[in-house]
Write an enzyme that holds these catalytic residues in place. Structure first.
Site, PDB file in Angstrom:
ATOM      1  N   LYS A  72       0.837  -1.216   0.000  1.00 25.78           N
ATOM      2  CA  LYS A  72       0.000   0.000   0.000  1.00 25.78           C
ATOM      3  C   LYS A  72       0.863   1.254   0.000  1.00 25.78           C
ATOM      4  CE  LYS A  72      -1.682   1.557   4.108  1.00 25.78           C
ATOM      5  NZ  LYS A  72      -1.389   2.970   4.361  1.00 25.78           N
ATOM      6  N   ASN A  73       1.881   1.270   0.859  1.00 28.91           N
ATOM      7  CA  ASN A  73       2.671   2.495   1.022  1.00 28.91           C
ATOM      8  C   ASN A  73       3.625   2.762  -0.141  1.00 28.91           C
ATOM      9  OD1 ASN A  73       1.341   2.905   3.368  1.00 28.91           O
ATOM     10  ND2 ASN A  73       3.072   2.480   4.738  1.00 28.91           N
ATOM     11  N   ARG A 121      -4.585  10.619   4.910  1.00 31.53           N
ATOM     12  CA  ARG A 121      -3.533  11.631   4.987  1.00 31.53           C
ATOM     13  C   ARG A 121      -2.627  11.625   3.749  1.00 31.53           C
ATOM     14  NH1 ARG A 121      -1.938  14.016   9.185  1.00 31.53           N
ATOM     15  NH2 ARG A 121       0.108  14.086   8.243  1.00 31.53           N
ATOM     16  N   CYS A 173      -4.047  12.555  13.823  1.00 29.73           N
ATOM     17  CA  CYS A 173      -4.781  11.287  13.808  1.00 29.73           C
ATOM     18  C   CYS A 173      -4.457  10.536  15.086  1.00 29.73           C
ATOM     19  CB  CYS A 173      -4.470  10.481  12.563  1.00 29.73           C
ATOM     20  SG  CYS A 173      -2.855   9.758  12.569  1.00 29.73           S
ATOM     21  N   ARG A 183       1.094  14.581  13.436  1.00 35.04           N
ATOM     22  CA  ARG A 183       1.461  14.372  12.032  1.00 35.04           C
ATOM     23  C   ARG A 183       1.449  15.657  11.205  1.00 35.04           C
ATOM     24  NH1 ARG A 183      -0.634   8.588  10.046  1.00 35.04           N
ATOM     25  NH2 ARG A 183       1.241   8.773   8.812  1.00 35.04           N
ATOM     26  N   PRO A 184       2.341  16.602  11.534  1.00 34.68           N
ATOM     27  CA  PRO A 184       2.417  17.837  10.756  1.00 34.68           C
ATOM     28  C   PRO A 184       2.954  17.575   9.341  1.00 34.68           C
ATOM     29  CG  PRO A 184       4.218  17.715  12.330  1.00 34.68           C
ATOM     30  CD  PRO A 184       3.346  16.527  12.584  1.00 34.68           C
ATOM     31  N   ILE A 185       2.842  18.585   8.474  1.00 33.51           N
ATOM     32  CA  ILE A 185       3.375  18.433   7.109  1.00 33.51           C
ATOM     33  C   ILE A 185       4.444  19.492   6.831  1.00 33.51           C
ATOM     34  CG2 ILE A 185       1.393  17.242   6.077  1.00 33.51           C
ATOM     35  CD1 ILE A 185       0.616  20.087   4.967  1.00 33.51           C
ATOM     36  N   LEU A 243       7.622  19.423   7.008  1.00 30.11           N
ATOM     37  CA  LEU A 243       8.811  19.010   6.236  1.00 30.11           C
ATOM     38  C   LEU A 243       8.493  18.941   4.737  1.00 30.11           C
ATOM     39  CD1 LEU A 243      10.115  16.259   8.689  1.00 30.11           C
ATOM     40  CD2 LEU A 243      11.033  18.565   8.375  1.00 30.11           C
ATOM     41  N   ASP A 262       5.319   0.706  12.131  1.00 29.25           N
ATOM     42  CA  ASP A 262       4.074   0.036  11.726  1.00 29.25           C
ATOM     43  C   ASP A 262       3.997  -1.405  12.244  1.00 29.25           C
ATOM     44  OD1 ASP A 262       3.191   2.296  10.498  1.00 29.25           O
ATOM     45  OD2 ASP A 262       3.492   1.601   8.450  1.00 29.25           O
ATOM     46  N   VAL A 277       9.141   7.057  16.655  1.00 22.40           N
ATOM     47  CA  VAL A 277       8.746   7.721  15.400  1.00 22.40           C
ATOM     48  C   VAL A 277       7.486   8.580  15.574  1.00 22.40           C
ATOM     49  CG1 VAL A 277       8.133   7.366  12.966  1.00 22.40           C
ATOM     50  CG2 VAL A 277       9.847   5.895  14.050  1.00 22.40           C
ATOM     51  N   ARG A 285      -8.365  -0.494   5.498  1.00 19.74           N
ATOM     52  CA  ARG A 285      -7.608   0.516   4.741  1.00 19.74           C
ATOM     53  C   ARG A 285      -6.278  -0.066   4.261  1.00 19.74           C
ATOM     54  NH1 ARG A 285      -5.764   4.507   8.346  1.00 19.74           N
ATOM     55  NH2 ARG A 285      -4.356   4.733   6.609  1.00 19.74           N
TER      56      ARG A 285
HETATM   57  C1  UD1 Z   1       4.637   6.747   6.301  1.00 21.93           C
HETATM   58  C2  UD1 Z   1       3.753   5.534   6.199  1.00 21.93           C
HETATM   59  C3  UD1 Z   1       3.291   5.081   7.581  1.00 21.93           C
HETATM   60  C4  UD1 Z   1       4.485   4.888   8.510  1.00 21.93           C
HETATM   61  C5  UD1 Z   1       5.391   6.115   8.501  1.00 21.93           C
HETATM   62  C6  UD1 Z   1       6.688   5.902   9.282  1.00 21.93           C
HETATM   63  C7  UD1 Z   1       2.695   5.900   4.041  1.00 21.93           C
HETATM   64  C8  UD1 Z   1       1.440   6.171   3.296  1.00 21.93           C
HETATM   65  N1  UD1 Z   1       2.593   5.881   5.382  1.00 21.93           N
HETATM   66  O1  UD1 Z   1       3.844   7.795   6.849  1.00 21.93           O
HETATM   67  O2  UD1 Z   1       2.587   3.862   7.430  1.00 21.93           O
HETATM   68  O3  UD1 Z   1       4.016   4.682   9.820  1.00 21.93           O
HETATM   69  O4  UD1 Z   1       5.759   6.451   7.151  1.00 21.93           O
HETATM   70  O5  UD1 Z   1       7.356   4.803   8.821  1.00 21.93           O
HETATM   71  O6  UD1 Z   1       3.734   5.662   3.469  1.00 21.93           O
HETATM   72  N2  UD1 Z   1       6.785  14.523  10.515  1.00 21.93           N
HETATM   73  C9  UD1 Z   1       6.912  15.859  10.790  1.00 21.93           C
HETATM   74  N3  UD1 Z   1       6.733  16.741   9.763  1.00 21.93           N
HETATM   75  C10 UD1 Z   1       6.424  16.346   8.497  1.00 21.93           C
HETATM   76  C11 UD1 Z   1       6.296  14.967   8.230  1.00 21.93           C
HETATM   77  C12 UD1 Z   1       6.477  14.083   9.263  1.00 21.93           C
HETATM   78  O7  UD1 Z   1       7.197  16.250  11.914  1.00 21.93           O
HETATM   79  O8  UD1 Z   1       6.277  17.203   7.606  1.00 21.93           O
HETATM   80  C13 UD1 Z   1       6.963  13.536  11.617  1.00 21.93           C
HETATM   81  C14 UD1 Z   1       5.664  12.757  11.872  1.00 21.93           C
HETATM   82  O9  UD1 Z   1       4.790  13.469  12.706  1.00 21.93           O
HETATM   83  C15 UD1 Z   1       6.192  11.494  12.502  1.00 21.93           C
HETATM   84  C16 UD1 Z   1       7.520  11.290  11.785  1.00 21.93           C
HETATM   85  O10 UD1 Z   1       7.876  12.548  11.198  1.00 21.93           O
HETATM   86  O11 UD1 Z   1       6.414  11.694  13.878  1.00 21.93           O
HETATM   87  C17 UD1 Z   1       7.483  10.231  10.705  1.00 21.93           C
HETATM   88  O12 UD1 Z   1       6.498  10.560   9.753  1.00 21.93           O
HETATM   89  P1  UD1 Z   1       6.645  10.200   8.216  1.00 21.93           P
HETATM   90  O13 UD1 Z   1       7.877   9.434   7.990  1.00 21.93           O
HETATM   91  O14 UD1 Z   1       6.440  11.438   7.425  1.00 21.93           O
HETATM   92  O15 UD1 Z   1       5.407   9.266   7.995  1.00 21.93           O
HETATM   93  P2  UD1 Z   1       4.367   9.293   6.807  1.00 21.93           P
HETATM   94  O16 UD1 Z   1       5.053   9.541   5.518  1.00 21.93           O
HETATM   95  O17 UD1 Z   1       3.201  10.152   7.173  1.00 21.93           O
END
Ligand code: UD1
Length: 421
Positions: free
Chosen positions: A22-23, A94, A118, A123-125, A127, A307, A329, A400
């Site tokens: 999926k990912n 997301r 969630c 889970r900010p964006i 980055l 995960d 994480v 999902r």
């Molecule tokens: C992806 C996976 C998810 C997995 C995660 C970590 C998909 C669709 N989902 O999620 O199943 O659990 O990787 O292996 O591929 N963070 C920030 N700012 C950002 C982005 C992330 O602070 O802009 C933080 C998050 O809050 C979290 C950490 O970084 O604490 C890891 O997140 P990230 O690696 O981005 O996970 P996803 O890509 O959302």
């Protein structure tokens, strides 16, 4: 609302076939936005999240053909003209944010509803947006929307404060067609990043170093259509490995890539399970002797995957001795601990640490709630060994991310059925 009824099942036996990841499929489908040509994505798992991504692509103007007999999705992006993804779709998943980089690159603008927090954390964006800004995009947040625009994306050095999987993917997609060279430092190294890079390179991108912490992307003027088969799902693989161990069974897991599940393999072996790399797949045996406690700490790849933390914690409730689990994480990924404790596990959580007392407290069936995808899988695995009946609600989370979960488990002898409430 549907739920799963799980009965104590005895050891699982037989073979199970792992689906596409999926990912990996989600960002790869998002990457099809980068071209007006047709792309063909094979081995896509049939899941709710994939359905949402297809709806997003259609809402942008793409023609999407889903062939579920063959597990192939064909995307014709020639009609893509819409640059907005509404909250109705973002709130379902997301990973909707994955189309931000591709839309910016294709249309010069993207307006995406801001994903909320969630069950596992904020889970900010930041980055994602910081990286795209470094490539020259203007990004504004207002009224719950992330609005980004750019005249021309320009290659740059992007340093990620944390190796975020999604941010690495978004930046890599946008940088593929930027002017000049982009270097992503402290990039995520997950196999899904490598798979996305491999698809982008088939589309004509010039990406090197995916799978290491430094990715170099030499921008090209445009990308063309490509055909790609996604990698097997390493988290589904890990979940079935744990299912074999927790039930003290003997299961051959087919269509998996052992290299992608090394940390799970190592921890299962530490617990006393046997993992054999056979020609046809991985055989996991939990029946070879007493299973004992171990400690786990989640980390970005190649560390132990966050995960797999919940499913592995379910296993640790059944072994001899006390284990500790550290989640580094996500900040709030222990909701399943409370549910497992409702089944008798007596897990103590303190911030990002959890102490799991093991088989001194045998599990008993209960009504439990799946709070997120992997938490749900953990509760199902616990239900397979708990005395009596376990009812797992809110299973839409599980659906999902696990294709034919009930059918695959039943094929191994699990007593599980899906019922409508
Ligand atoms: C992806 C996976 C998810 C997995 C995660 C970590 C998909 C669709 N989902 O999620 O199943 O659990 O990787 O292996 O591929 N963070 C920030 N700012 C950002 C982005 C992330 O602070 O802009 C933080 C998050 O809050 C979290 C950490 O970084 O604490 C890891 O997140 P990230 O690696 O981005 O996970 P996803 O890509 O959302």
């Amino acid at each position: 609302m549907a739920k799963y009824i799980v009965e104590q099942s005895g050891p699982l036996h037989g073979e199970v076939e792992i689906s596409g990841a999926k990912n990996a499929a989600l960002p790869i489908l998002a990457a099809t936005v980068l071209t007006a040509d047709v792309c063909e994505i094979c081995d896509v798992p049939r899941l709710k999240d994939i359905d949402v991504m297809c709806r997003i692509l259609r809402s942008l103007g793409a023609k999407v053909d889903e062939d579920w007999d063959e597990h192939i999705i064909r995307v014709d992006g020639s009609g893509i003209s819409v640059s907005e993804v509404p909250y109705d779709l973002v709130k379902l998943m997301r990973a909707s944010i994955f189309v931000m980089g591709p839309l910016l690159a294709r249309l010069g603008k993207a307006s995406i509803a801001q994903p909320g927090g969630c069950a596992i954390g904020d889970r900010p964006i930041d980055l994602h947006t910081k990286g795209l800004k470094t490539l020259g995009a203007r990004v504004m947040m207002s009224e719950g929307l992330v609005n980004a625009s750019v005249d021309r994306l320009k290659g740059a050095l992007v340093y990620l404060d944390f190796p975020s999987v999604g941010a690495t993917e978004n930046i890599m997609m946008a940088a593929s067609v930027a002017d000049g060279v982009t270097t992503i430092e402290n990039a995520a190294e997950e196999p899904e990043i490598v798979d996305l890079a491999s698809f982008l390179n088939k589309m004509g991108a010039k990406i090197k170093g995916a799978g290491t912490d430094t990715i170099k992307i030499e921008g090209v003027p445009s990308l063309h259509g490509a055909r790609h088969a996604v990698i097997p799902d390493r988290i589904e693989t890990g979940t079935f490995m744990v299912a074999a161990a927790i039930t003290r069974g003997n299961v051959l897991i087919k269509n998996c890539l052992p290299d992608h599940v090394r940390p799970v393999m190592a921890k299962l072996i530490e617990c006393g399970a046997v993992v054999e790399d056979e020609l046809e797949g991985l055989r996991v045996r939990g029946d070879a002797g007493k299973l004992v406690a171990t400690d786990i700490k989640t980390l970005p790849y190649p560390g132990f995957p966050t995960d797999m933390q919940a499913p592995f914690m379910a296993l640790l409730t059944t072994v001899s001795g006390t284990s500790t689990v550290i989640e580094t994480v996500f900040e709030n990924r222990f909701m399943h601990a409370a549910e497992l404790s409702r089944m008798g596990a007596n897990i103590r959580v303190d911030g990002r640490n959890a102490v799991v007392p093991g088989d001194k407290r045998p599990l008993t069936g209960a009504h439990v709630m799946s709070t997120d995808l992997r938490a749900g899988a953990a509760l199902v695995l616990a239900g397979l060994v708990a005395k009596g009946t376990t009812e797992v609600s809110q299973i839409y989370h599980i659906e999902r991310g696990y294709e034919n979960f009930v059918e695959k488990l039943s094929g191994l002898g699990a007593k599980i059925k899906r019922v409508e409430d």
